[in-house]
Motif scaffolding. Structure first.
Motif, mmCIF file in Angstrom:
data_model
loop_
_atom_site.group_PDB
_atom_site.id
_atom_site.type_symbol
_atom_site.label_atom_id
_atom_site.label_comp_id
_atom_site.label_asym_id
_atom_site.label_seq_id
_atom_site.Cartn_x
_atom_site.Cartn_y
_atom_site.Cartn_z
ATOM 1 N N CYS A 14 -8.788 -43.680 38.904
ATOM 2 C CA CYS A 14 -8.985 -42.511 39.715
ATOM 3 C C CYS A 14 -7.839 -41.898 40.206
ATOM 4 O O CYS A 14 -6.797 -42.805 40.237
ATOM 5 C CB CYS A 14 -10.102 -42.878 40.554
ATOM 6 N N CYS A 67 -12.329 -42.657 46.310
ATOM 7 C CA CYS A 67 -12.678 -41.663 45.338
ATOM 8 C C CYS A 67 -13.935 -41.219 45.515
ATOM 9 O O CYS A 67 -14.649 -40.531 44.980
ATOM 10 C CB CYS A 67 -12.308 -42.187 44.126
ATOM 11 N N HIS A 91 -11.400 -48.241 37.456
ATOM 12 C CA HIS A 91 -12.986 -48.102 37.763
ATOM 13 C C HIS A 91 -13.739 -48.728 36.468
ATOM 14 O O HIS A 91 -13.284 -48.203 35.479
ATOM 15 C CB HIS A 91 -13.404 -47.157 38.020
ATOM 16 N N CYS A 106 -13.863 -47.723 47.103
ATOM 17 C CA CYS A 106 -12.692 -46.954 46.748
ATOM 18 C C CYS A 106 -12.903 -45.756 47.301
ATOM 19 O O CYS A 106 -14.063 -44.981 47.547
ATOM 20 C CB CYS A 106 -12.645 -46.754 45.442
HETATM 21 ZN ZN ZN Z 1 -11.567 -44.724 43.018
#
Ligand code: ZN
Ligand code: ADP
Ligand code: K
Length: 431
Positions: A246, A310, A253, A308
């Motif tokens: 990402c 993201c 991921h 994470c």
């Molecule tokens: Zn991520």
């Protein structure tokens, strides 16, 4: 995100889905005589899987099993239901074939779309695919992923690098897809053609198919002036699309709704402590044609379950440190080629073009590392060259724990690669 619901699914919910899929997959695998025999022998059926931890009751599948079942002993569907057949490139022996149903192909392009979008691909982009098209899964896998996103594909395939660069100049793709080593070959060739690789239109790239290091990423990014994303997969479980980076680019991921990934000690086959390196063992949860159960990838990586930035809730895996079958044992010390790469790229003036030669002239192993150095560094001054060799030798000792002879070689004297690079020449078996 390409599939927000799947990528941000709360963990408990995803685990319930994995459990349901794992049970279904065990039932599907039982249609394959190879698995049926193993299951019968161990008294295993879908009922044996009560929690995800019960995966440890299931048998492993190895590359050798695939070879013994060559070509199609692991199919769980009749031949007529196959929509595509790919094969592994046979880097380590006889090729193996993998079959896909139409549904498998749809799943695959969707998974590629996920990591491509995570790494910046948008429908308005044009992507140049410089992976081999053919039995190798890289080309077609990424091709259909890009199409699914709605972006335009230029299916140049690997090779003919000068033409590759001309096409790039003419058609202005923002995205490059290939192996990391081929990305460097492209930069090299552009310079040979009298061009500044920074002037190429590429803005970012998705690279995979072979191990590479953080230093290699920096080289690619500097040389081409792009952002480089890592993605991972293998033909035995689907191809590219198992995992990808990402924007945070701190681990790939894992598409956990389709793959159950364990990280095991390759000797004891027990799980390693969280965050420690181990062999990835992958169960494909949704593959129809070949329901791969606990496939031993021989790839060494670490798993990370921490959240994470993201927003994706999936577990991440580190870069691949190496493959157990690439691991060299030098005078009893385990060494991965990626450690040598890391060590030499720490030294100013080196390039990521190198070859590791292992021999055993007497009773002891000897390692020679041939490294290309930048033309402007290459000098007639013996003392300077010797100092550089010593620096590299010290770094190799620090990172990999072995003593190696370092040979500095002239620019472009080491073979360039259009697909996966070959970094090791082990001559010990030959004498
Ligand atoms: Zn991520
Ligand atoms: P083979 O190389 O055995 O013919 P594949 O072509 O399917 O099989 O390649 C899969 C292998 O490539 C993986 O098992 C892994 O070793 C390597 N690989 C793929 N992607 C990456 C990556 N991003 N980083 C490191 N290694 C990778
Ligand atoms: K488009």
């Amino acid at each position: 995100m390409w599939d927000r619901a799947a990528e941000t699914q709360p963990r408990a919910e995803r685990e319930a889905l994995q459990l349901e899929r794992l049970r279904a997959q065990v039932a599907r695998a039982a249609r394959v005589p190879f698995y049926r025999d193993l299951f019968t022998h161990r008294g295993i059926g879908p009922h044996s899987i009560r929690s995800l931890a019960d995966i440890r009751r299931l048998p492993f599948t190895t590359k050798d099993d695939m070879r013994r079942q060559h070509p199609f002993g692991l199919l769980a569907v009749p031949r007529r239901e196959l929509a595509r057949i790919h094969g592994s490139s046979g880097t380590t022996g006889k090729p193996t074939f993998v079959g896909y149903t139409a549904q498998d192909l749809a799943t695959w392009s969707d998974l590629c779309a996920r990591f491509l979008v995570a790494g910046g691909l948008r429908p308005e982009h044009t992507a140049q695919v410089a992976f081999g098209y053919g039995l190798f899964t890289g080309g077609f896998g990424l091709h259909y992923g890009i199409e699914k996103v709605g972006a335009a594909v230029i299916p140049v395939a690997a090779g003919n690098t000068r033409r590759q660069i001309e096409i790039m100049r003419d058609l202005d793709p923002e995205v490059l897809i290939c192996t990391p080593s081929y990305a460097l070959t492209i930069a090299d060739t552009a310079r040979e053609m009298g061009m500044d690789p920074h002037a190429l239109p590429i803005r970012f790239g998705h690279f995979g198919g072979e191990p590479w290091t953080e230093d290699m990423r920096r080289e690619i990014e500097d040389q081409l002036d792009i952002q480089a994303f890592n993605n991972y997969g293998l033909s035995e479980v689907i191809g590219p699309g198992v995992s990808g980076e990402c924007p945070a680019r701190s681990g790939m991921h894992i598409q956990e709704d389709h793959f159950l990934v364990e990280c095991l000690d390759p000797e004891t086959l027990e799980p390693v402590p969280e965050g420690e390196p181990g062999e990835l063992v992958i169960t494909a949860l949704t593959r129809e044609a070949m329901p791969m159960i606990r496939y031993r990838t021989r790839d060494i990586a670490r798993l990370d379950r921490s959240p994470c930035t993201c927003g994706r809730t999936t577990m991440r895996m580190s870069r691949i440190a190496g493959r157990t079958d690439d691991m060299l044992i030098i005078r009893g010390v385990n060494v991965f080629p990626s450690q040598i790469e890391e060590a030499l790229l720490r030294v100013e003036g080196t390039t990521p073009h190198y070859l590791i030669e292992v021999s055993r002239p007497g009773t002891l192993d000897e390692v020679h590392v041939k490294v290309e150095i930048h033309p402007e560094i290459f000098s007639d001054r013996m003392d300077r060259m010797q100092a550089l060799c010593d620096r590299i030798g010290r770094e190799i000792h620090t990172v990999a724990g072995i003593r190696a002879h370092v040979d500095l070689v002239e620019p472009r004297s080491i073979e360039r690669f259009v697909g996966k690079a070959k970094r090791v020449l082990d001559k010990r078996g030959l004498t």
